[in-house]
Each structure stands twice: as C-alpha cells, then as structure tokens.
Design a protein around this motif. Structure first.
Motif, PDB file in Angstrom:
ATOM      1  N   ALA A 148       0.841  -0.939   0.028  1.00 39.80           N
ATOM      2  CA  ALA A 148       0.520   0.429   0.142  1.00 39.80           C
ATOM      3  C   ALA A 148       0.614   1.244  -0.198  1.00 39.80           C
ATOM      4  N   LEU A 161       1.125   0.713 -10.545  1.00 40.33           N
ATOM      5  CA  LEU A 161      -0.455   1.130  -9.944  1.00 40.33           C
ATOM      6  C   LEU A 161      -0.734   2.488 -10.471  1.00 40.33           C
ATOM      7  N   LEU A 184      -7.073   7.526  -9.115  1.00 38.15           N
ATOM      8  CA  LEU A 184      -6.937   5.877  -8.168  1.00 38.15           C
ATOM      9  C   LEU A 184      -8.188   5.197  -7.525  1.00 38.15           C
ATOM     10  N   TYR A 185      -8.090   3.930  -7.005  1.00 34.89           N
ATOM     11  CA  TYR A 185      -8.936   3.149  -7.798  1.00 34.89           C
ATOM     12  C   TYR A 185      -9.690   3.265  -6.696  1.00 34.89           C
ATOM     13  N   TYR A 213     -11.135  -2.629  -4.850  1.00 33.90           N
ATOM     14  CA  TYR A 213     -10.018  -3.698  -4.900  1.00 33.90           C
ATOM     15  C   TYR A 213     -10.312  -3.896  -6.135  1.00 33.90           C
ATOM     16  N   MET A 227      -8.728  -2.683  -8.768  1.00 36.04           N
ATOM     17  CA  MET A 227      -7.423  -2.649  -8.576  1.00 36.04           C
ATOM     18  C   MET A 227      -6.715  -3.749  -9.869  1.00 36.04           C
ATOM     19  N   LEU A 255      -0.272  -5.446   0.383  1.00 42.52           N
ATOM     20  CA  LEU A 255      -2.006  -5.068   0.080  1.00 42.52           C
ATOM     21  C   LEU A 255      -1.390  -5.959  -1.899  1.00 42.52           C
ATOM     22  N   VAL A 267      -3.209   8.470  -1.796  1.00 38.48           N
ATOM     23  CA  VAL A 267      -2.929   7.234  -1.991  1.00 38.48           C
ATOM     24  C   VAL A 267      -2.488   6.403  -1.397  1.00 38.48           C
ATOM     25  N   SER A 269      -5.977   5.998  -0.050  1.00 40.35           N
ATOM     26  CA  SER A 269      -6.949   4.539  -0.871  1.00 40.35           C
ATOM     27  C   SER A 269      -6.407   3.955  -0.371  1.00 40.35           C
ATOM     28  N   ASP A 270      -5.430   3.207  -1.190  1.00 41.58           N
ATOM     29  CA  ASP A 270      -4.735   2.022  -1.093  1.00 41.58           C
ATOM     30  C   ASP A 270      -5.337   1.620   0.462  1.00 41.58           C
ATOM     31  N   LEU A 307      -8.435  -0.333  -0.066  1.00 44.83           N
ATOM     32  CA  LEU A 307      -8.945  -0.759  -1.301  1.00 44.83           C
ATOM     33  C   LEU A 307      -9.412  -2.162  -0.223  1.00 44.83           C
TER      34      LEU A 307
END
Length: 228
Positions: free
Chosen positions: A9, A34, A45-46, A49, A52, A75, A150, A153-154, A157
């Motif tokens: 992440a 990513l 950003l995604y 999950y 991604m 992650l 970032v 967000s990660d 996910l």
C-alpha cells in the motif's frame, strides 16, 4: 522468466529499484505501476479493490507470452492471489510460481479497521504505528498532501475486497515470506499450507512487516533458486 512485482500500500515501482542487482540474470524484473503514482500520477486512484485487480490483469495479459512468476507484498500479496484466480477464471496463461509476502491467508485477513472512515489524524497515527514510513515524511506538509491520499486509498481498498472468494487450492508451487515479528497468528501463517495442492514453502525472516527492506538479499536468493 519474467517476475511481475506488486507493491505494498502506497508503494510504486521504486519499491523494487534495488532488485535487479540481486536477481539472477535469467530473470526479467517487471514492476507493476498502480494508478495514481509515478508515470500514472495523473490517473485517478482505484474506487475499489476489484478495479485494481482487473487493472493488474489487463497489464499482465499483454506480457505473459512466456514463462512468468508473480511476487506481491502486503496489499500486493492479496492482489497476487486474486490476480491468479482471475487469470485462471479467464483461461489465461498461469504463472509458474507465486510469492506471497507479508500477508495472512486471504480468508483470515484482518477486516476490523475501517481506514476509509478515519480522520486524517487517526490515519497518520496508524501509519506511525505500522512502520515502514520514514519519520520525516510526517514533518513535511507538501509530502503529506501528495502521498497521503494514495496511502489512504490503498489501505481502504481491502475493505472492498469480496471475502466470499472460494479458496480452492492453487495448482502451482507457492512460496510465502513472513516477518518473525509481524502481528499474525499461527493460523494466519500456517494456513498457507492449504492454499496449494503442490509445494508450499513458508520462510520466516528477522523483522516486522517491512522485512523485505532489511532481508532483501536473502529473499531474492530464494526467488532465484525457485525461478532459475
């Protein structure tokens, strides 16, 4: 042999910048970038999950015309598992080996923390406790402004991961890398033995969750041995 590497992440392809010096010359390192970082900085950003996972699969599809393996930490480790299952479900060429690093077995992963609902102060406190982020990072508002979204967000996910995925054993050899000081239970570690009907190797290293930084040479010795 290509080795596709999925970061933890908040990580980017830079995480793997030191790897070529240790990898056997017959292994081509392919770090996966990513969305939302480095050459993909302007991409959003995604949202979840699965988005991604699908993005990673789309990047792999055009590069799996020869033998390959996958490595993922934290992650990236969970993503490696779900990427494999997505490739299999779509009858795409499968990796020869998967290396899962710094992760509990997917069906016993922690789901209690709700990172998406945390205040910025709460999240920063978690990051400091988690380790792996240089202390000076938190002293520069301009760095926080760029990288904190970032990271948030990660971390969030995995809250959107479908935990009902079936756990049919993978039909390939797998290797699991774990830190001796990681806050994982024996079940979360030993459970990997049930995740493949072929050879499962579990390797423990000195340190906590970010053992891959201090134990890199030992890790890659094992990767070389398996892929040469």
């Amino acid at each position: 042999m290509r080795l596709f590497c999925l970061p933890y992440a908040g990580g980017s392809s830079v995480v793997f910048s030191k790897w070529p010096a240790y990898l056997d010359k017959t292994i081509e390192l392919v770090p996966i970038e990513l969305a939302g970082r480095r050459n993909r900085l302007l991409e959003p950003l995604y949202d979840d999950y699965q988005e991604m996972v699908d993005d990673i699969v789309s990047m792999l599809k055009s590069n799996i015309d020869s033998e390959y393996a996958i490595f993922g930490h934290s992650l990236g480790g969970y993503a490696a598992y779900d990427v494999f299952n997505t490739l299999k479900a779509n009858s795409l060429p499968l990796p020869q080996h998967v290396f899962f690093s710094g992760v509990a077995v997917p069906h016993l992963m922690e789901t209690e923390k709700k990172y998406r609902g945390m205040s910025e102060e709460e999240f920063i406190k978690i990051l400091k406790e988690f380790g792996g982020t240089p202390p000076e990072f938190f002293e520069y508002p301009e760095l926080l402004e760029v990288f904190l979204p970032v990271l948030r967000s990660d971390f969030g996910l995995l809250e959107t991961r479908d935990h009902t995925h079936n756990t049919t054993p993978l039909n390939i050899d797998i290797t699991v890398f774990l830190g001796k000081d990681e806050p994982l239970t024996p079940k979360q570690c030993d459970g990997w033995k049930n995740y493949s009907d072929k050879i499962v190797t579990i390797c423990y290293f000195e340190g906590g969750h970010f053992f891959l930084n201090s134990e890199l040479d030992k890790m890659i010795q094992i990767i070389n041995k398996n892929l040469k």
